[in-house]
Design an enzyme around this catalytic site. Sequence first.
Site, PDB file in Angstrom:
ATOM      1  N   ASP A 313     -27.562  18.643 -20.842  1.00  0.00           N
ATOM      2  CA  ASP A 313     -28.571  18.296 -19.520  1.00  0.00           C
ATOM      3  C   ASP A 313     -27.656  17.449 -18.552  1.00  0.00           C
ATOM      4  O   ASP A 313     -27.902  16.269 -19.004  1.00  0.00           O
ATOM      5  CB  ASP A 313     -30.041  18.268 -20.688  1.00  0.00           C
ATOM      6  N   ASP A 356     -28.992  23.938 -16.163  1.00  0.00           N
ATOM      7  CA  ASP A 356     -28.238  22.651 -15.877  1.00  0.00           C
ATOM      8  C   ASP A 356     -27.482  22.787 -17.513  1.00  0.00           C
ATOM      9  O   ASP A 356     -27.627  21.688 -17.138  1.00  0.00           O
ATOM     10  CB  ASP A 356     -28.534  21.477 -14.510  1.00  0.00           C
TER      11      ASP A 356
END
Length: 695
Positions: A313, A356
């Site tokens: 992440d 993301d």
Amino acid sequence: MPLGGPRRRDVDLRETLDFLSDGFALFDTDDRLVVHNARFIELFPFLSVLGDLEGLNFFALASVPCGEWSRVPDPDAYVAERMRRHHRADGEPFDIPLENGGWVRVRERRTPTGGIVSTWTDISELKEVEQTLRDAIDGIGEGFILLSPEGRIVLANASMSRLFAKVGVALPPGARFDTALEAARRGGLFGPGTTDDALALLAGRPDAEPRIEIALSTGAWLLASHRRMEDGCLAAVWTDVTAQKRREQELIDARSQVEEQAAALGEFARLVSRQARSDALTGLPNRFALEERIDQLLAEEKDLPEIWLGFIDIDHFKTVNDRVGHAAGDRLLIDFAAFLRNQLRADDLIARIGGDSFAVLLLGIDEAEAQRIATRLVAATRGHLFPISGQSFALSLSIGLARTGGPDSSARSVLVCADTACCVAKESGRDRVQLYDTGDPKVTDTHERVSWAERIRSALELDQLILELQAIVDTDGGVQGYEALIRLDDNMGGMHGPAHFLPAARRLGLMRRIDSWVCRRAITYASRLVRRGIPRYVSINIGARTLADPGFHKELIQLLDRYPGCEKGLRIEITETEAIHSLSEITGFLTRLRQRGIRIYLDDFGNGYNSFDALKQLPVDGIKIDWRVTRDLLVDPIDEALMKAAISIAHSLDLELVAEGVENDTQLRKLRELGVAKYQGYYFHRPQPAEAALN
């Protein structure tokens, strides 16, 4: 006004937008159009009849009758789906038809303030190319079919569809081909000597010969030529070789021709398959491709090297979008994907999971090496600047590492474990690597949350929630209506009732999405009952916390407006009244719903301490006695007293009363003796899938 003031900037903005080749529109938090460019009107000229579009909400724009509707089978369903995708605004592209026969690709994203940015890209030429390819396949005299690795139909051309249609068998995308073959045999398509083994070969059994001859009941012969793609898909061409069976030399020539056609069609099949497994933004493999690869590795020999999965992440990526916008943020994700590729080994599989989030599959290394690679990646990212839109961004990563193992290991389970470890890394301060360790209490607690979050979100996205209906009857057993009950089929452990997953959904803040899903489904069924003139209703359970949400108010009212008259077939049961501090927060909205003709019930009456207080504060038309009271009615004098009190209150206030949980004749006789006239429970009707219950 001075030069360069707000009005000048507005003009400059509009002139800039008008230079865009794509259609552009910005909607505010109330879903009203703030600004659009000229290309938007060029793509949707029928909107010009509305005059000035600014200030109109998206539903008003999407509901204007137009030529687009002539290109979809069900305009109402088309508008409903368009609204669903619009409000989702997740940035995922989808295609819609244009009035002029063309197509546009739509992308919609939420702004930091809650509005929606929409863009429309003309892809008419791309669609024409795709249609040309499909027309070419349909023009082939041979039957052609493309199957997924699981044996499901991806594409069948006109010749193949006509062959099976002769015996009443359809070949829709997504259907299992082996099931269609068996139905065709029962319908008399194949010769009497066709065996189960032959059908299994036609369906693409792994040991199938690349060419199989099959006799039809008409006396004709077909040659089925198969080609297994690298991605596991199967392309098959069925050629009529009746004449060739009589002339061996002609058969040899025909086989050569079939092989050439299969190779050409196989290339097309590979292109289609590749698109389904790639991330549209970065070009990396997507989550589907990653799970497919992991499951493939797990299915191979047990002496494979260790398999490690890193869940990555980008920390605080939202701040990037807030500073430079989503378009620049997308460019940064593309650059980061290239950076990630350069930091890892050539044979490491890198995938974009979504947003993301990325993942990397590491093979042939031990735990220490996996942690070393992940730690090096965190450090390399921290020391690298990413230039975007004239600014330089320093990023940091949170990485969760998990290793496959155990007889029940699967792609989904190792993804959940790696995601869990990543969540722990973020909760521990970010910019670090966390190993999935079941001995760590933080990991164990987070795993339970992530596992249920994954299953519930997956069920919502993949439409794995199921709505069942249970009848509510009168003293004669006549059905008055149905209560909508939700089930979850997560493909991991069978069917889950609400008691299994709703507590987790409440903890995770997912009840609003679930309540919205139930409302959308139930309102369509209520509308169907009203249109058919059936005097029954569908009753929906909605939590008090959801009913206190202004965003839900707007969504529900829009749904009701989309199905005029559905209110006659709809009821709402209020649950979890203890979930909000002040019930006065929802009284205004409930009053508004009652004014539209929707009857409101207080559910689970008698369970907990606030039933009577809630009844005093809320505007309702009826109460539903909690099933626990009905269950213990015959053995617990307190529950009998509670039932008598509820009946007395209902009679005094002219409220309808329904007793839930009726399971035997003894309970029913006692309820009738006390004066209850409406019942619900297994004694009368077990929950059924909604379609079955209404047919």
